[in-house]
Each structure stands twice: as structure tokens, then as C-alpha cells.
Motif scaffolding. Structure first.
Motif, PDB file in Angstrom:
ATOM      1  N   GLY A   1       0.784  -1.218   0.000  1.00 56.93           N
ATOM      2  CA  GLY A   1       0.000   0.000   0.000  1.00 56.93           C
ATOM      3  C   GLY A   1       0.815   1.267   0.000  1.00 56.93           C
ATOM      4  N   LYS A   2       2.035   1.197  -0.535  1.00 59.12           N
ATOM      5  CA  LYS A   2       2.891   2.384  -0.563  1.00 59.12           C
ATOM      6  C   LYS A   2       2.279   3.412  -1.495  1.00 59.12           C
ATOM      7  CE  LYS A   2       6.786   4.504   0.431  1.00 59.12           C
ATOM      8  NZ  LYS A   2       7.158   4.896   1.780  1.00 59.12           N
ATOM      9  N   THR A   3       2.227   4.673  -1.060  1.00 56.11           N
ATOM     10  CA  THR A   3       1.565   5.701  -1.854  1.00 56.11           C
ATOM     11  C   THR A   3       2.530   6.521  -2.691  1.00 56.11           C
ATOM     12  OG1 THR A   3       1.630   7.202   0.037  1.00 56.11           O
ATOM     13  CG2 THR A   3      -0.361   5.902  -0.254  1.00 56.11           C
ATOM     14  N   SER A   4       3.787   6.650  -2.248  1.00 57.23           N
ATOM     15  CA  SER A   4       4.729   7.498  -2.976  1.00 57.23           C
ATOM     16  C   SER A   4       5.538   6.677  -3.975  1.00 57.23           C
ATOM     17  CB  SER A   4       5.668   8.212  -1.995  1.00 57.23           C
ATOM     18  OG  SER A   4       6.358   7.275  -1.210  1.00 57.23           O
ATOM     19  N   GLU A   5       4.837   5.899  -4.764  1.00 56.64           N
ATOM     20  CA  GLU A   5       5.518   4.999  -5.694  1.00 56.64           C
ATOM     21  C   GLU A   5       6.400   5.754  -6.675  1.00 56.64           C
ATOM     22  OE1 GLU A   5       4.627   1.890  -9.335  1.00 56.64           O
ATOM     23  OE2 GLU A   5       2.970   2.580  -8.106  1.00 56.64           O
ATOM     24  N   GLU A   6       5.895   6.867  -7.217  1.00 58.42           N
ATOM     25  CA  GLU A   6       6.656   7.569  -8.255  1.00 58.42           C
ATOM     26  C   GLU A   6       8.023   8.003  -7.734  1.00 58.42           C
ATOM     27  OE1 GLU A   6       6.345  11.319 -11.355  1.00 58.42           O
ATOM     28  OE2 GLU A   6       4.655  10.821 -10.073  1.00 58.42           O
ATOM     29  N   ASP A   7       8.072   8.538  -6.517  1.00 61.31           N
ATOM     30  CA  ASP A   7       9.349   8.954  -5.945  1.00 61.31           C
ATOM     31  C   ASP A   7      10.300   7.781  -5.810  1.00 61.31           C
ATOM     32  OD1 ASP A   7       8.517  11.546  -5.790  1.00 61.31           O
ATOM     33  OD2 ASP A   7       7.920  11.429  -3.690  1.00 61.31           O
ATOM     34  N   CYS A   8       9.784   6.653  -5.329  1.00 62.69           N
ATOM     35  CA  CYS A   8      10.636   5.475  -5.140  1.00 62.69           C
ATOM     36  C   CYS A   8      11.140   4.936  -6.475  1.00 62.69           C
ATOM     37  CB  CYS A   8       9.861   4.380  -4.403  1.00 62.69           C
ATOM     38  SG  CYS A   8       9.402   4.815  -2.719  1.00 62.69           S
ATOM     39  N   ILE A   9      10.263   4.868  -7.458  1.00 62.70           N
ATOM     40  CA  ILE A   9      10.662   4.370  -8.777  1.00 62.70           C
ATOM     41  C   ILE A   9      11.673   5.310  -9.415  1.00 62.70           C
ATOM     42  CG2 ILE A   9       9.860   3.808 -11.091  1.00 62.70           C
ATOM     43  CD1 ILE A   9       9.036   1.803  -8.922  1.00 62.70           C
TER      44      ILE A   9
ATOM     45  N   ASP B   1      14.748  23.264 -13.413  1.00 61.36           N
ATOM     46  CA  ASP B   1      14.512  23.757 -14.772  1.00 61.36           C
ATOM     47  C   ASP B   1      13.972  22.670 -15.705  1.00 61.36           C
ATOM     48  OD1 ASP B   1      15.497  26.336 -14.177  1.00 61.36           O
ATOM     49  OD2 ASP B   1      17.553  25.617 -14.393  1.00 61.36           O
ATOM     50  N   ALA B   2      13.874  21.461 -15.193  1.00 59.01           N
ATOM     51  CA  ALA B   2      13.448  20.339 -16.034  1.00 59.01           C
ATOM     52  C   ALA B   2      11.923  20.273 -16.127  1.00 59.01           C
ATOM     53  CB  ALA B   2      13.982  19.039 -15.464  1.00 59.01           C
ATOM     54  N   PRO B   3      11.412  19.649 -17.169  1.00 62.87           N
ATOM     55  CA  PRO B   3       9.951  19.470 -17.273  1.00 62.87           C
ATOM     56  C   PRO B   3       9.457  18.467 -16.232  1.00 62.87           C
ATOM     57  CG  PRO B   3      11.072  18.254 -19.008  1.00 62.87           C
ATOM     58  CD  PRO B   3      12.133  19.085 -18.333  1.00 62.87           C
ATOM     59  N   LYS B   4       8.160  18.456 -15.989  1.00 66.44           N
ATOM     60  CA  LYS B   4       7.581  17.493 -15.059  1.00 66.44           C
ATOM     61  C   LYS B   4       7.815  16.070 -15.573  1.00 66.44           C
ATOM     62  CE  LYS B   4       3.898  20.420 -13.176  1.00 66.44           C
ATOM     63  NZ  LYS B   4       2.437  20.556 -12.993  1.00 66.44           N
ATOM     64  N   HIS B   5       7.915  15.152 -14.626  1.00 62.97           N
ATOM     65  CA  HIS B   5       8.101  13.734 -14.948  1.00 62.97           C
ATOM     66  C   HIS B   5       9.370  13.515 -15.782  1.00 62.97           C
ATOM     67  CE1 HIS B   5       4.079  13.391 -13.367  1.00 62.97           C
ATOM     68  NE2 HIS B   5       3.597  14.135 -14.335  1.00 62.97           N
ATOM     69  N   LYS B   6      10.424  14.236 -15.417  1.00 64.92           N
ATOM     70  CA  LYS B   6      11.677  14.175 -16.172  1.00 64.92           C
ATOM     71  C   LYS B   6      12.214  12.756 -16.261  1.00 64.92           C
ATOM     72  CE  LYS B   6      16.502  15.689 -15.889  1.00 64.92           C
ATOM     73  NZ  LYS B   6      17.478  16.554 -15.181  1.00 64.92           N
TER      74      LYS B   6
END
Length: 228
Positions: free
Chosen positions: A159-167, A207-212
Motif C-alpha cells: 500500500g505504498k503511496t509514494s511509488e513515483e518517488d521510489c521508482i 529547470d526540467a519538465p515534469k516527470h523528467k
């Protein structure tokens, strides 16, 4: 059982891992478990930052830690000698595991990860590393290495919610290690700290775009498909 004495002696004078330094610059916790504490560099760093720490290792050398603490600081440290396979973990705000839990017996890793998850209090944290399937350890069957899909499975299972950060961190650390390992060795840099610092700057580039990170790897995979 592997004897870690030589490793502990070798790393005794090292600085604390940059991950915990960066983490404590941003977040405040009052309790932590250092799982696989080794020579205790991160344990000492956390205690000196006002955190009560339970230091756990299968080959525990308490003197390595206590010799670096004042009498008052010693009141903030406790110890437990245990393997990853048998460890019992109390509730805590933070669990750290620096280059340690991949050495758990692969047959017991899922159980260990569940114990870690259940031990962390609400709104608590895990700070540590997993080894990717392109790591040099992946040829050793007794060491846990993980594909990106396996990491996603682990995060979703608990149930980890911050998956994007971890990946993002997983992907970027693997990229830096594979692309710059030889450079870091040639310059006699600490590979661990070098990759962590490079990953931090890559991910946090204002300065990078989102989801770099995802865009970078999508481009990388598209180029590989074209080459095929």
C-alpha cells in the motif's frame, strides 16, 4: 554465515551515507531503527541529531558506536543482535537500511519487508536501498536483486503511496551507477555518495519538465527499440 568483521573495520571511519544526511535535512523524526547497522556510522549520525536509535545487526559491535558518543548520547541508543531472517521490529518513525537488506536470505525477504512495513508508524519513513537487476550482485543467487516490475509489486503489496518517488530514485541510481561507475573509480570518488548526489541533482532539477525521469527512460527505451 558470512563474517562481516572485515567490512565493519574497513568502513568504521566512513562518513554517514548521504541519503540519511539529505533526509534529515528535510524531515524530523524522534525514533529510528538502523537495520543492518554495520560499523554504525549512520546510527551515530542519527543519535547526534537527537534521534533515539535501535541499532540491529547480526554481528553487532557496540563499541564501534559507543566510542563515538557522549554519556548523554549513549542514553539514546539501544542494541539488538539479530539476523534479518529472525528479527522482530518494534514500532518506529523511521527505518534505515543502508546496503544491508539485499543480503537477507531470498527465501525470507518478503517476510522481512512485511515486518519493515508493519513496524513503521503512520506517516513514517523507510530510507535505504534495494539492488537493481543490473547490479553486479545479480549474479549471486544468495543476494536479492529486483527488476523495476518487482519493485512496483512490493510497493503495491504494502500500500505504498509514494511509488513515483521510489521508482524515480531506483531508476536514476541504477542509471548513474551504470553510466558513471568507471568515471567515479578513475577519479577515486566514493561511488555510493557520487551516485546519490548525481541522482539528487538529476531528479530535483528545477529547470526540467515534469516527470523528467519517466520521459528520459521512455526516450531511452524508444532508442533501444529503433536499434533493434
Amino acid at each position: 554465515m558470512k563474517d562481516w568483521t572485515n567490512y565493519q573495520n574497513k568502513t568504521y571511519s566512513d562518513d554517514a551515507c548521504k541519503l540519511i544526511i539529505d533526509f534529515l535535512d528535510k524531515y524530523k523524526v524522534d525514533s529510528a531503527i538502523d537495520l543492518g547497522c554495520g560499523s554504525g556510522n549512520e546510527t551515530v549520525y542519527m543519535v547526534k541529531n537527537g534521534i533515539k536509535v535501535l541499532a540491529i545487526d547480526r554481528q553487532l559491535n557496540q563499541d564501534f558506536i559507543l566510542n563515538r558518543l557522549s554519556d548523554n548520547e549513549k542514553k539514546m541508543i539501544s542494541f539488538k543482535e539479530s539476523s534479518f531472517e529472525d528479527v522482530e521490529l518494534p514500532k518506529t518513525k523511521l527505518i534505515t537500511a543502508f546496503f544491508s537488506i539485499p543480503f537477507c536470505n531470498p527465501n525470507n525477504f518478503d517476510e522481512l519487508w512485511t515486518k519493515i512495513y508493519n513496524s513503521i508508524e503512520d506517516n513514517g519513513y523507510f530510507v535505504g536501498q534495494l539492488f537493481g537487476d543490473r547490479d553486479t550482485w545479480n549474479v549471486v543467487k544468495s543476494i536479492n536483486t529486483f527488476s523495476i516490475d518487482k519493485v512496483r509489486e512490493i510497493l503495491h503489496r504494502n500500500g505504498k503511496t509514494s511509488e513515483e518517488d521510489c521508482i524515480n530514485y531506483y531508476l536514476t541510481m541504477n542509471m548513474m551507477y551504470n553510466d558513471y561507475k568507471v568515471y567515479a573509480e578513475n577519479k577515486r570518488l566514493d561511488i555510493q555518495d557520487f551516485c546519490i548526489e548525481m541522482s539528487k541533482w538529476f531528479i530535483e532539477d528545477i529547470d526540467a519538465p515534469k516527470h523528467k525521469v519517466s520521459k528520459y527512460f521512455e526516450m531511452f527505451l524508444d532508442e533501444e527499440e529503433l536499434e533493434d
